[in-house]
Design a protein around this motif. Structure first.
Motif, PDB file in Angstrom:
ATOM      1  N   ALA A  99      33.252  42.496  34.147  1.00  0.00           N
ATOM      2  CA  ALA A  99      33.516  43.037  35.663  1.00  0.00           C
ATOM      3  C   ALA A  99      33.489  41.775  36.357  1.00  0.00           C
ATOM      4  N   SER A 100      32.509  40.978  36.477  1.00  0.00           N
ATOM      5  CA  SER A 100      32.315  39.945  37.375  1.00  0.00           C
ATOM      6  C   SER A 100      33.438  39.018  37.121  1.00  0.00           C
ATOM      7  N   GLU A 101      33.648  38.647  35.989  1.00  0.00           N
ATOM      8  CA  GLU A 101      34.769  37.824  35.509  1.00  0.00           C
ATOM      9  C   GLU A 101      36.147  38.211  35.953  1.00  0.00           C
ATOM     10  N   ASN A 102      36.253  39.255  35.946  1.00  0.00           N
ATOM     11  CA  ASN A 102      37.559  40.086  36.395  1.00  0.00           C
ATOM     12  C   ASN A 102      37.417  40.337  38.080  1.00  0.00           C
ATOM     13  N   ALA A 103      36.543  40.338  38.670  1.00  0.00           N
ATOM     14  CA  ALA A 103      36.818  40.655  40.041  1.00  0.00           C
ATOM     15  C   ALA A 103      37.516  39.835  40.718  1.00  0.00           C
ATOM     16  N   VAL A 135      47.227  46.667  31.993  1.00  0.00           N
ATOM     17  CA  VAL A 135      46.012  47.448  32.879  1.00  0.00           C
ATOM     18  C   VAL A 135      46.105  46.952  34.290  1.00  0.00           C
ATOM     19  N   GLN A 136      46.596  45.651  34.529  1.00  0.00           N
ATOM     20  CA  GLN A 136      46.590  45.413  36.245  1.00  0.00           C
ATOM     21  C   GLN A 136      47.814  46.337  36.761  1.00  0.00           C
ATOM     22  N   ASP A 137      48.761  46.612  35.890  1.00  0.00           N
ATOM     23  CA  ASP A 137      49.757  47.527  36.373  1.00  0.00           C
ATOM     24  C   ASP A 137      49.235  48.678  36.897  1.00  0.00           C
ATOM     25  N   LEU A 138      48.331  49.337  36.011  1.00  0.00           N
ATOM     26  CA  LEU A 138      47.790  50.613  36.537  1.00  0.00           C
ATOM     27  C   LEU A 138      46.820  50.498  37.468  1.00  0.00           C
ATOM     28  N   ILE A 139      45.901  49.476  37.773  1.00  0.00           N
ATOM     29  CA  ILE A 139      45.020  49.089  38.797  1.00  0.00           C
ATOM     30  C   ILE A 139      45.802  49.047  40.037  1.00  0.00           C
ATOM     31  N   ASP A 140      46.871  48.226  39.824  1.00  0.00           N
ATOM     32  CA  ASP A 140      47.605  48.125  41.302  1.00  0.00           C
ATOM     33  C   ASP A 140      48.341  49.496  41.718  1.00  0.00           C
ATOM     34  N   PHE A 141      48.749  50.237  40.912  1.00  0.00           N
ATOM     35  CA  PHE A 141      49.180  51.668  41.320  1.00  0.00           C
ATOM     36  C   PHE A 141      48.066  52.579  41.978  1.00  0.00           C
ATOM     37  N   GLU A 201      38.995  45.922  45.636  1.00  0.00           N
ATOM     38  CA  GLU A 201      38.605  47.465  45.033  1.00  0.00           C
ATOM     39  C   GLU A 201      38.665  47.261  43.346  1.00  0.00           C
ATOM     40  N   GLY A 202      39.144  46.213  42.970  1.00  0.00           N
ATOM     41  CA  GLY A 202      39.774  46.116  41.521  1.00  0.00           C
ATOM     42  C   GLY A 202      38.550  46.081  40.444  1.00  0.00           C
ATOM     43  N   PRO A 203      37.638  45.462  40.605  1.00  0.00           N
ATOM     44  CA  PRO A 203      36.352  45.686  39.791  1.00  0.00           C
ATOM     45  C   PRO A 203      35.907  47.028  39.536  1.00  0.00           C
ATOM     46  N   ASN A 204      35.723  47.765  40.453  1.00  0.00           N
ATOM     47  CA  ASN A 204      35.255  49.327  39.923  1.00  0.00           C
ATOM     48  C   ASN A 204      36.340  50.083  39.468  1.00  0.00           C
ATOM     49  N   VAL A 205      37.529  49.977  39.860  1.00  0.00           N
ATOM     50  CA  VAL A 205      38.944  50.367  39.351  1.00  0.00           C
ATOM     51  C   VAL A 205      39.104  49.854  37.922  1.00  0.00           C
ATOM     52  N   PHE A 206      38.884  48.453  37.650  1.00  0.00           N
ATOM     53  CA  PHE A 206      39.142  47.929  36.384  1.00  0.00           C
ATOM     54  C   PHE A 206      37.905  48.655  35.404  1.00  0.00           C
ATOM     55  N   ALA A 207      36.529  48.505  35.977  1.00  0.00           N
ATOM     56  CA  ALA A 207      35.637  49.125  35.150  1.00  0.00           C
ATOM     57  C   ALA A 207      35.941  50.821  34.676  1.00  0.00           C
ATOM     58  N   SER A 208      36.288  51.362  35.607  1.00  0.00           N
ATOM     59  CA  SER A 208      36.787  52.897  35.201  1.00  0.00           C
ATOM     60  C   SER A 208      37.998  52.949  34.257  1.00  0.00           C
ATOM     61  N   VAL A 209      39.048  52.110  34.482  1.00  0.00           N
ATOM     62  CA  VAL A 209      40.082  52.140  33.568  1.00  0.00           C
ATOM     63  C   VAL A 209      39.612  51.790  32.320  1.00  0.00           C
ATOM     64  N   ASP A 226      43.005  62.248  37.232  1.00  0.00           N
ATOM     65  CA  ASP A 226      41.660  62.972  37.715  1.00  0.00           C
ATOM     66  C   ASP A 226      40.742  62.155  38.216  1.00  0.00           C
ATOM     67  N   ALA A 227      40.504  60.927  37.778  1.00  0.00           N
ATOM     68  CA  ALA A 227      39.313  60.142  38.176  1.00  0.00           C
ATOM     69  C   ALA A 227      39.499  59.690  39.786  1.00  0.00           C
ATOM     70  N   PHE A 228      40.989  59.176  39.989  1.00  0.00           N
ATOM     71  CA  PHE A 228      41.195  58.526  41.287  1.00  0.00           C
ATOM     72  C   PHE A 228      42.040  59.314  42.150  1.00  0.00           C
ATOM     73  N   GLY A 229      42.307  60.455  41.699  1.00  0.00           N
ATOM     74  CA  GLY A 229      42.924  61.496  42.650  1.00  0.00           C
ATOM     75  C   GLY A 229      44.232  61.242  43.069  1.00  0.00           C
ATOM     76  N   VAL A 230      44.849  60.569  41.965  1.00  0.00           N
ATOM     77  CA  VAL A 230      46.427  59.994  42.395  1.00  0.00           C
ATOM     78  C   VAL A 230      47.303  60.768  41.421  1.00  0.00           C
ATOM     79  N   ARG A 231      48.640  60.775  41.608  1.00  0.00           N
ATOM     80  CA  ARG A 231      49.696  61.546  40.727  1.00  0.00           C
ATOM     81  C   ARG A 231      50.541  60.422  40.441  1.00  0.00           C
ATOM     82  N   ILE A 232      50.667  60.372  39.131  1.00  0.00           N
ATOM     83  CA  ILE A 232      51.538  59.234  38.302  1.00  0.00           C
ATOM     84  C   ILE A 232      52.534  60.005  37.855  1.00  0.00           C
ATOM     85  N   GLU A 233      53.594  60.032  38.249  1.00  0.00           N
ATOM     86  CA  GLU A 233      54.891  60.426  37.790  1.00  0.00           C
ATOM     87  C   GLU A 233      55.231  59.996  36.493  1.00  0.00           C
TER      88      GLU A 233
END
Length: 97
Positions: free
Chosen positions: A8-12, A84-90, A18-26, A67-74
């Protein structure tokens, strides 16, 4: 299993403020739905080619991320998320604060 804090810290730096928390969750979601070790996940990982995520597991990933992030992905958006980065950015762009 806990997500590897070192990863997580290497990818921060790569994933933004906000990425590290999102990255860890993904990474955790990928571990839960696809049995993929969190240590094997990087922001550049492609779901199909690098992580061998099946189409069914990809759908589960998308639903769990919604569900985890409260977003709607059509469906049209989900087809464009290849790494993974595409999903994090979205998620970072579309989640409610």
């Amino acid at each position: 299993m806990d997500f590897n804090d070192k990863a997580a810290s290497e990818n921060a730096v790569k994933t933004g403020a906000e990425g590290p928390n999102v990255f860890a969750s993904v990474a955790k979601i990928l571990q839960d739905v696809g049995g993929i070790s969190a240590e094997d996940v990087t922001p550049e990982s492609r779901f199909t080619e690098d992580l061998a995520v099946s189409s069914l597991n990809y759908i589960e990933l998308i639903v769990n991320a919604e569900d985890a992030f409260g977003v709607r992905i059509e469906d049209a958006d989900a087809k464009d998320l290849t790494t993974v980065q595409d999903l994090i950015d979205f998620i970072n762009t579309n989640k409610a604060d």
